[in-house]
Design an enzyme around this catalytic site. Structure first.
Site, short mmCIF file in Angstrom:
data_model
loop_
_atom_site.label_atom_id
_atom_site.label_comp_id
_atom_site.label_asym_id
_atom_site.label_seq_id
_atom_site.Cartn_x
_atom_site.Cartn_y
_atom_site.Cartn_z
N ILE A 5 85.00 47.65 25.04
CA ILE A 5 85.90 46.61 24.55
C ILE A 5 87.15 47.23 23.91
O ILE A 5 88.28 46.81 24.20
CB ILE A 5 85.18 45.70 23.52
CG1 ILE A 5 84.01 44.98 24.21
CG2 ILE A 5 86.16 44.68 22.92
CD1 ILE A 5 83.10 44.21 23.27
N ARG B 233 80.07 42.62 15.10
CA ARG B 233 78.92 42.01 14.43
C ARG B 233 79.24 41.90 12.94
O ARG B 233 79.96 42.75 12.38
CB ARG B 233 77.68 42.90 14.58
CG ARG B 233 77.07 42.94 15.97
CD ARG B 233 76.37 41.63 16.33
NE ARG B 233 75.70 41.74 17.61
CZ ARG B 233 76.25 41.45 18.79
NH1 ARG B 233 77.50 41.02 18.87
NH2 ARG B 233 75.55 41.57 19.90
N ASP C 180 84.98 36.27 15.03
CA ASP C 180 84.08 35.65 16.00
C ASP C 180 82.64 35.79 15.53
O ASP C 180 81.74 35.19 16.10
CB ASP C 180 84.27 36.33 17.37
CG ASP C 180 83.61 35.55 18.50
OD1 ASP C 180 83.70 34.30 18.49
OD2 ASP C 180 83.01 36.19 19.39
N GLU D 4 76.09 33.25 10.35
CA GLU D 4 76.46 32.59 11.60
C GLU D 4 75.25 31.83 12.15
O GLU D 4 74.15 32.38 12.19
CB GLU D 4 76.83 33.75 12.54
CG GLU D 4 77.39 33.40 13.85
CD GLU D 4 77.52 34.70 14.66
OE1 GLU D 4 78.06 35.70 14.15
OE2 GLU D 4 77.06 34.71 15.81
N HIS E 149 81.33 32.64 17.97
CA HIS E 149 80.71 33.77 18.69
C HIS E 149 80.83 33.54 20.21
O HIS E 149 79.84 33.55 20.94
CB HIS E 149 79.24 33.97 18.26
CG HIS E 149 78.74 35.36 18.61
ND1 HIS E 149 77.83 36.04 17.86
CD2 HIS E 149 79.05 36.20 19.64
CE1 HIS E 149 77.59 37.22 18.39
NE2 HIS E 149 78.33 37.34 19.49
N ILE E 150 82.10 33.39 20.63
CA ILE E 150 82.35 33.07 22.04
C ILE E 150 83.06 34.22 22.75
O ILE E 150 83.59 34.05 23.85
CB ILE E 150 83.19 31.77 22.19
CG1 ILE E 150 84.35 31.73 21.18
CG2 ILE E 150 82.34 30.55 22.01
CD1 ILE E 150 85.69 31.86 21.75
N GLY E 151 83.04 35.41 22.11
CA GLY E 151 83.74 36.55 22.72
C GLY E 151 83.35 36.76 24.17
O GLY E 151 84.19 37.02 25.02
N ALA E 152 82.06 36.65 24.44
CA ALA E 152 81.56 36.97 25.79
C ALA E 152 81.55 35.76 26.70
O ALA E 152 81.16 35.85 27.86
CB ALA E 152 80.13 37.51 25.66
N1 LIG Z 1 81.68 38.68 20.12
C1 LIG Z 1 80.98 38.82 21.23
O1 LIG Z 1 80.64 37.88 21.91
C2 LIG Z 1 80.64 40.20 21.68
C3 LIG Z 1 80.53 40.46 23.05
C4 LIG Z 1 80.26 41.76 23.46
C5 LIG Z 1 80.04 42.75 22.52
N2 LIG Z 1 80.11 42.45 21.21
C6 LIG Z 1 79.91 43.50 20.20
O2 LIG Z 1 80.86 44.51 20.43
C7 LIG Z 1 80.23 45.79 20.32
C8 LIG Z 1 80.97 46.80 21.17
O3 LIG Z 1 80.81 46.44 22.53
P1 LIG Z 1 81.24 47.45 23.68
O4 LIG Z 1 80.98 46.75 24.96
O5 LIG Z 1 82.57 48.01 23.44
O6 LIG Z 1 80.14 48.57 23.47
P2 LIG Z 1 80.24 50.12 23.83
O7 LIG Z 1 78.84 50.61 23.79
O8 LIG Z 1 81.05 50.33 25.02
O9 LIG Z 1 81.03 50.72 22.58
C9 LIG Z 1 80.42 50.85 21.35
C10 LIG Z 1 81.32 51.59 20.39
O10 LIG Z 1 80.60 51.75 19.17
C11 LIG Z 1 80.65 53.11 18.78
N3 LIG Z 1 79.46 53.47 18.04
C12 LIG Z 1 78.16 53.30 18.40
N4 LIG Z 1 77.35 53.80 17.45
C13 LIG Z 1 78.16 54.30 16.48
C14 LIG Z 1 77.91 54.95 15.26
N5 LIG Z 1 76.67 55.18 14.84
N6 LIG Z 1 78.99 55.34 14.51
C15 LIG Z 1 80.25 55.10 14.93
N7 LIG Z 1 80.53 54.48 16.09
C16 LIG Z 1 79.50 54.09 16.86
C17 LIG Z 1 80.76 53.89 20.08
O11 LIG Z 1 81.28 55.18 19.85
C18 LIG Z 1 81.71 52.99 20.85
O12 LIG Z 1 83.02 53.26 20.47
C19 LIG Z 1 78.80 45.52 20.79
O13 LIG Z 1 77.90 46.46 20.25
C20 LIG Z 1 78.54 44.12 20.29
O14 LIG Z 1 78.00 44.19 18.99
C21 LIG Z 1 80.40 41.20 20.77
O1 LIG Z 2 75.46 36.40 24.64
C1 LIG Z 2 76.42 36.11 23.94
O2 LIG Z 2 77.01 35.04 23.97
C2 LIG Z 2 76.96 37.13 22.96
C3 LIG Z 2 76.87 38.49 23.52
C4 LIG Z 2 77.56 39.52 22.72
O3 LIG Z 2 77.41 39.38 21.36
C5 LIG Z 2 77.17 40.89 23.20
O4 LIG Z 2 76.82 41.74 22.38
O5 LIG Z 2 77.27 41.13 24.41
#
Ligand SMILES: NC(=O)c1ccc[n+]([C@@H]2O[C@H](COP(=O)([O-])OP(=O)(O)OC[C@H]3O[C@@H](n4cnc5c(N)ncnc54)[C@H](O)[C@@H]3O)[C@@H](O)[C@H]2O)c1
Ligand SMILES: O=C(O)CC[C@@H](O)C(=O)O
Length: 400
Positions: A152, A233, A256, A261, A284-287
């Protein structure tokens, strides 16, 4: 295989599972005790979830359960340690919803700068207020700080650059060289990012190490009136410190995710933050774009289908990155019944604990070679005893 889907996943994913011949039980309402009960009743081999929590009780409910697939990126809602202790694989669907989250991130930033939600709310109320809303700063040339450059974070960087924002970032594996290649500034810590930017967005995974990464010192480092976005999160942010910054530093936030939540898909909720004039909360609609949902559901189905055919688990997140094995034994042997059993018996008597093993057969199926990594006191006489066994051709042991 029997697959329990305990969340809403896009129909393309369900179809891919059914086409592969699985018995699919699809019930998005399952949660808590109802999930435990369904696992006990259906005895699935595979469980697919989104945000539904997978607790130790859920892990114990189906002895057949071998794989949990998180149809999404973050897997902090699954008791991964418990799954590992029970020999249950956990996999996720990385990168499939990252564009959707990056789009929301940029949307929140523009919304905050131009106060779009307040504009709309007033217009719907019949109020004309150009005087108030004609005061946006504009984004071009401002500095955005990205904390966490995973899937992301990288998508956010590309979009921010398209908006002519200067980008700085910190990520645990980011080096100054990689930052230069990406055309962004390198920061040494999250606080360093906060100090260097007027817009900050968080994209690290939620882990014990990243808990409250955005703490009081982080918010103190942010310039007054900054924009702060959290789509990762709630646990990554110290919410008391966030509230302090909203009150004392004029912070403007797009969230988000937040503490408290709602876990349900619809209903009423109370949140001090949601009512704050400097905060825009999304649900929480990011995805939650159709593109992301389809891609994630198809990936979840691919993981399940691959596992059912080959036993391999794509995107597995809970295998040891390195086994604690101290030695490796290679046994060349005739491919006949009982040969390997006798080798294993000898290893067991020597108290050698096998961590990884593989047996490859040569063409013609006359001979094979077994490779086993083990933990134990590798004295020569054990290897000799194995080599002296009938139908064993050669043995070698190396220290790892
Ligand atoms: N709002 C939503 O709907 C939504 C959707 C998708 C993901 N997310 C959240 O976004 C986060 C990131 O998603 P992504 O697809 O980029 O994941 P990713 O695995 O590609 O990236 C995770 C990032 O976290 C870092 N990280 C992991 N453990 C760490 C630690 N112990 N210390 C420091 N940095 C650390 C990694 O280095 C990397 O930069 C997910 O874990 C999830 O919680 C939210
Ligand atoms: O399923 C969802 O809507 C949220 C997913 C998102 O938080 C994720 O970590 O991929």
């Amino acid at each position: 295989m029997t697959i329990l889907v305990a969340d809403n996943i896009a129909s393309v994913g369900l179809e891919a599972l059914e086409e592969a011949g699985h018995h699919v039980v699809d019930d998005a309402s399952l949660n808590g005790d109802a999930l435990v009960e369904a696992l006990g009743r259906e005895q699935p081999n595979i469980l697919i979830v989104r945000s539904t929590k997978v607790t130790p009780e859920a892990l114990d409910a189906s002895p057949a359960l071998s794989l949990i697939v998180r149809a999404g990126a973050g897997y902090d809602t699954i008791d991964v340690e418990g799954a590992s202790a029970r020999g249950i694989y956990v996999a996720n669907c990385p990168g499939k919803n990252s564009v959707a989250v990056a789009e929301l991130t940029i949307g929140l930033i523009v919304s905050i700068d131009r106060r779009i939600p307040d504009n709309v709310a007033d217009a719907r109320d019949g109020k004309w207020n150009k005087k108030t809303y004609a005061k946006a700063e504009g984004l071009k040339g401002q500095t955005i700080g990205v904390v966490g450059l995973g899937n992301i974070g990288e998508e956010v960087v590309r979009r921010a650059q398209a908006f002519d924002l200067d980008v700085v970032a910190w990520s645990r594996s980011l080096t100054p060289e990689r930052a230069e290649d990406m055309g962004i500034g390198y920061c040494e810590s999250a606080v360093d990012v906060a100090r260097s930017a007027s817009i900050v967005t968080l994209h690290v995974a939620s882990t014990p190490e990243t808990k409250h990464l955005a703490d009081r010192s982080f918010f103190e480092a942010l310039p007054k009136g900054s924009i702060f976005i959290n789509t990762t999160r709630a646990a990554v942010v110290d919410e008391d410190a966030l509230k302090w910054a909203l009150e004392e530093r004029g912070l403007r936030a797009g969230l988000d995710v937040f503490h408290g939540e709602p876990a349900v898909k619809q209903g009423s909720f109370e949140s001090e933050l949601a009512g704050h004039p400097n905060v825009y909360i999304t649900h929480h609609i990011g995805a939650s774009t159709q593109q992301a949902q389809d891609a994630t559901a198809l990936e979840a189905a691919r993981v399940a289908n691959t596992f059912s055919v080959t036993g391999d688990v794509p995107n597995c997140v809970n295998l040891a990155s390195q086994s604690p094995a101290t030695h490796q034994i290679t046994v060349r042997h005739l491919d006949e019944v009982g040969v390997l059993a006798r080798v294993l018996d000898e290893m067991s008597k020597a108290d050698w604990n096998i961590q990884e093993m593989e047996n490859e057969i040569f063409s013609g199926a006359k001979a094979a070679v077994a490779t086993m990594r083990f933990n134990g006191d590798a004295t020569d006489d054990v290897a000799e005893r194995i080599e002296q066994q009938e139908k064993v051709l050669a043995v070698s042991v190396i220290e790892l």
